[in-house]
Design a protein around this motif. Structure first.
Motif, short mmCIF file in Angstrom:
data_model
loop_
_atom_site.label_atom_id
_atom_site.label_comp_id
_atom_site.label_asym_id
_atom_site.label_seq_id
_atom_site.Cartn_x
_atom_site.Cartn_y
_atom_site.Cartn_z
N LEU A 161 0.82 -1.22 0.00
CA LEU A 161 0.00 0.00 0.00
C LEU A 161 0.85 1.26 0.00
CD1 LEU A 161 -2.80 -0.99 2.55
CD2 LEU A 161 -2.89 -1.06 0.06
N GLY A 162 2.11 1.16 0.40
CA GLY A 162 3.00 2.31 0.38
C GLY A 162 3.51 2.66 -0.99
N LYS A 163 3.23 1.82 -1.99
CA LYS A 163 3.68 2.08 -3.35
C LYS A 163 2.56 2.68 -4.19
CE LYS A 163 6.97 -1.74 -3.17
NZ LYS A 163 7.43 -3.01 -3.79
N ARG A 164 1.77 3.53 -3.57
CA ARG A 164 0.65 4.17 -4.26
C ARG A 164 0.64 5.66 -3.97
NH1 ARG A 164 -4.24 -0.16 -2.93
NH2 ARG A 164 -3.27 -1.97 -3.96
N MET A 165 -0.09 6.38 -4.82
CA MET A 165 -0.15 7.83 -4.69
C MET A 165 -1.52 8.32 -5.13
SD MET A 165 1.38 10.63 -3.85
CE MET A 165 3.08 10.09 -3.75
N ARG A 208 -12.29 13.21 -22.20
CA ARG A 208 -11.27 14.16 -21.78
C ARG A 208 -11.83 15.06 -20.69
NH1 ARG A 208 -10.76 18.26 -26.99
NH2 ARG A 208 -12.55 19.60 -26.52
N GLY A 209 -10.91 15.66 -19.97
CA GLY A 209 -11.28 16.56 -18.89
C GLY A 209 -10.74 16.05 -17.56
N LYS A 210 -11.18 16.68 -16.50
CA LYS A 210 -10.77 16.33 -15.15
C LYS A 210 -11.83 15.41 -14.53
CE LYS A 210 -8.25 20.65 -14.36
NZ LYS A 210 -8.10 21.84 -13.50
N ASN A 211 -11.38 14.27 -14.05
CA ASN A 211 -12.30 13.37 -13.36
C ASN A 211 -12.00 13.40 -11.87
OD1 ASN A 211 -10.08 11.60 -14.90
ND2 ASN A 211 -10.40 10.73 -12.88
N GLY A 212 -12.43 12.41 -11.14
CA GLY A 212 -12.33 12.45 -9.69
C GLY A 212 -10.93 12.16 -9.17
N LEU A 213 -10.88 11.78 -7.93
CA LEU A 213 -9.63 11.45 -7.26
C LEU A 213 -9.10 10.13 -7.79
CD1 LEU A 213 -7.86 12.59 -4.88
CD2 LEU A 213 -9.10 11.00 -3.41
N LEU A 214 -7.81 10.07 -8.12
CA LEU A 214 -7.21 8.89 -8.73
C LEU A 214 -6.15 8.32 -7.80
CD1 LEU A 214 -6.71 6.94 -11.10
CD2 LEU A 214 -5.09 8.60 -12.01
N LEU A 215 -6.24 7.03 -7.57
CA LEU A 215 -5.22 6.29 -6.82
C LEU A 215 -4.32 5.57 -7.81
CD1 LEU A 215 -4.20 5.34 -4.02
CD2 LEU A 215 -5.74 3.38 -4.25
N PRO A 233 6.66 7.96 -11.34
CA PRO A 233 6.91 6.65 -10.70
C PRO A 233 5.65 5.84 -10.42
CG PRO A 233 7.21 8.42 -9.13
CD PRO A 233 7.02 9.07 -10.47
N TYR A 234 4.46 6.46 -10.55
CA TYR A 234 3.20 5.74 -10.31
C TYR A 234 2.35 5.82 -11.58
CZ TYR A 234 4.83 6.71 -5.57
OH TYR A 234 5.59 6.84 -4.44
N PRO A 235 2.73 5.10 -12.64
CA PRO A 235 2.07 5.29 -13.94
C PRO A 235 0.75 4.54 -14.10
CG PRO A 235 3.83 3.71 -14.18
CD PRO A 235 3.84 4.14 -12.73
N HIS A 236 0.44 3.59 -13.23
CA HIS A 236 -0.71 2.70 -13.44
C HIS A 236 -1.90 3.20 -12.63
CE1 HIS A 236 1.99 -0.16 -15.42
NE2 HIS A 236 2.81 0.01 -14.40
N ALA A 237 -3.03 3.40 -13.31
CA ALA A 237 -4.26 3.80 -12.63
C ALA A 237 -4.83 2.61 -11.88
CB ALA A 237 -5.27 4.33 -13.64
N HIS A 238 -5.11 2.81 -10.60
CA HIS A 238 -5.63 1.73 -9.76
C HIS A 238 -7.13 1.88 -9.53
CE1 HIS A 238 -6.41 -0.58 -6.04
NE2 HIS A 238 -5.37 -1.33 -6.40
#
Length: 438
Positions: free
Chosen positions: A206-210, A231-238, A292-297
């Motif tokens: 869990l520490g390898k997330r942003m 396109r545009g701004k969506n919600g909060l992304l982990l 360093p955190y390229p993958h959308a979770h």
């Protein structure tokens, strides 16, 4: 004539204020006319006199008007001068006039249909499934449900701490009687994420997330003969350092070729989407290549009524599917290139959670193909778990009807299984087959 109109005014006095009636009588007594209109019976009429149309400007060729331009002041009997438009020799963004659409550098004849943050599609989930070429499965995948039911993945005193989070958002985090919906929605989501992050000591992955917020996404694809964009701004992304593993195996992915996509003819699939002709065919995730955190979770969406128009639950679910698909497709274009791929070697999985402060929606999207030009071949997959209540009521004062307390004050009707699903989506990728991922 004045006496007859005065009698009408007196008969309509109950409908008029005393001051208005006296003013009309004074106007009539001095030879004026009343602005009020009465019908034959002497009652007030709703008819309003039509506004006079402005006189048309007459232009006589070969005849020059005599204006008061040379006098530098208004003169009776002379025409108003017409001066040429003044062009600034500097750029002022407050007085910018855009060129015609056909003269814009990004103008293209092909129409592009844009799905943005406030797009409210008519058909909801059905329309989102057709746009993403996906099949729907009700409920969450069994791999995620197993995480929710495992006691080893629970937080100590989980139910009590979650109820304290709800009470803080609904009762304690305010200086007035009760917080407004946009306020307690943000407070509830942030505190739930903070509570899930407390498991980092037992789950080091869990520490390898942003968490990222207010990032811009843009992805373009062709569906049939039309061009679409998310396109545009969506919600909060982990975000995470490692991608999520596919939830459907290769055989299950191959079996999607037999599924038939649902249509909603005669409604157009592009209904309620913005139509533009000046655009770029961009594909970017909103982050640089060396991030360093390229993958959308997981994507987190709030529907608190803060932005108008407010999205109803079917439209919110469609938005979750579209933006989860957009993040997955943008990542696929970064890995495999913009050319359509009939099947991906490693499918991309993105999760989404939507809430209005009381009800939660869960979506898991697996991108199997980027070839969406026709309805044949491999399909993408969507798992949807909808209408999950975290609690029934949170009342500052009790709801009383006919001297009977219908809903007591405070928190009532807490549903622990909803937070278990929320926690399972958060832990997905940090726990693999009962073993804590390093």
């Amino acid at each position: 004539m004045i006496t007859e109109t005065a009698n009408r005014l007196k008969s309509a006095a109950p409908l008029l204020s005393q001051t208005t009636a006296l003013n009309d009588l004074r106007l009539l007594s001095h030879g004026g006319t009343s602005r009020r209109h009465f019908n034959v019976t002497g009652q007030l009429s709703a008819k309003v006199p039509p506004t006079p149309k402005p006189r048309e400007r007459v232009e006589i060729p070969g005849l020059e008007k005599i204006t008061w331009g040379e006098k530098m002041h208004y003169a009776l009997g002379l025409a108003k001068p017409v001066y040429p438009k003044w062009e600034r020799d500097y750029k002022d963004p407050r007085h910018y006039n855009s060129p015609p659409l056909q003269e814009m550098p990004l103008y293209k004849e092909q129409t592009c249909y844009v799905f943005s943050q406030r797009s409210s599609v008519l058909e909801g989930v059905r329309q989102a499934l057709w746009l993403t070429k996906a099949n729907l499965t009700a409920g969450l995948p069994p791999q995620i449900l197993s995480l929710a039911h495992d006691p080893a993945n629970q937080i100590p005193d989980q139910d009590e701490r979650v109820q304290d989070v709800i009470k803080r958002a609904r009762f304690w985090d305010t200086t007035v009687r009760r917080p407004r919906k946009p306020q307690y929605c943000h407070t509830l989501l942030n505190n739930l994420l903070h509570l899930c992050g407390s498991l980092q000591s037992t789950h080091p992955a869990l520490g390898k997330r942003m968490l990222s917020e207010n990032y811009t996404l843009c992805v373009t694809w062709e569906r049939g003969e039309d061009l679409f964009q998310v396109r545009g701004k969506n919600g909060l992304l982990l975000n995470s350092m490692a991608p999520l593993a596919p939830l459907a195996g290769k055989q299950e992915v191959q079996s999607t070729t037999e599924n038939v996509l649902e249509t909603f003819y005669p409604i157009s699939p592009a209904i309620d989407l913005q139509k533009i002709h000046a655009y770029k065919r961009d594909n970017y995730t909103g982050f640089k290549d060396d991030y360093p955190y390229p993958h959308a979770h997981t994507l987190y969406f709030l529907e608190s009524g803060e932005v108008i128009p407010r999205l109803h639950p079917p439209q919110l679910r469609a938005k979750m599917i579209m933006f989860a698909y957009g993040n997955a497709l943008a990542r696929a274009h970064r890995l495999y290139g913009p050319q359509p791929q009939s099947i991906l070697d490693h499918p991309i999985t993105v999760q989404a959670v939507g809430t209005n402060g009381r009800q939660f929606e869960f979506v898991v999207f697996q991108l199997n193909t980027t070839d969406l030009r026709d309805d044949q071949g491999i399909k993408n997959q969507v798992w949807l778990d909808e209408d999950n209540l975290l609690y029934d009521f949170a009342k500052v004062r009790p709801l009383i009807k006919k001297k009977v307390v219908k809903v007591p004050a405070g928190l009532s009707g807490y549903h622990p299984e909803t937070f278990s699903k929320f926690l399972a989506l958060y832990l997905h990728g940090a726990v693999k087959d009962g073993i804590i991922a390093e």
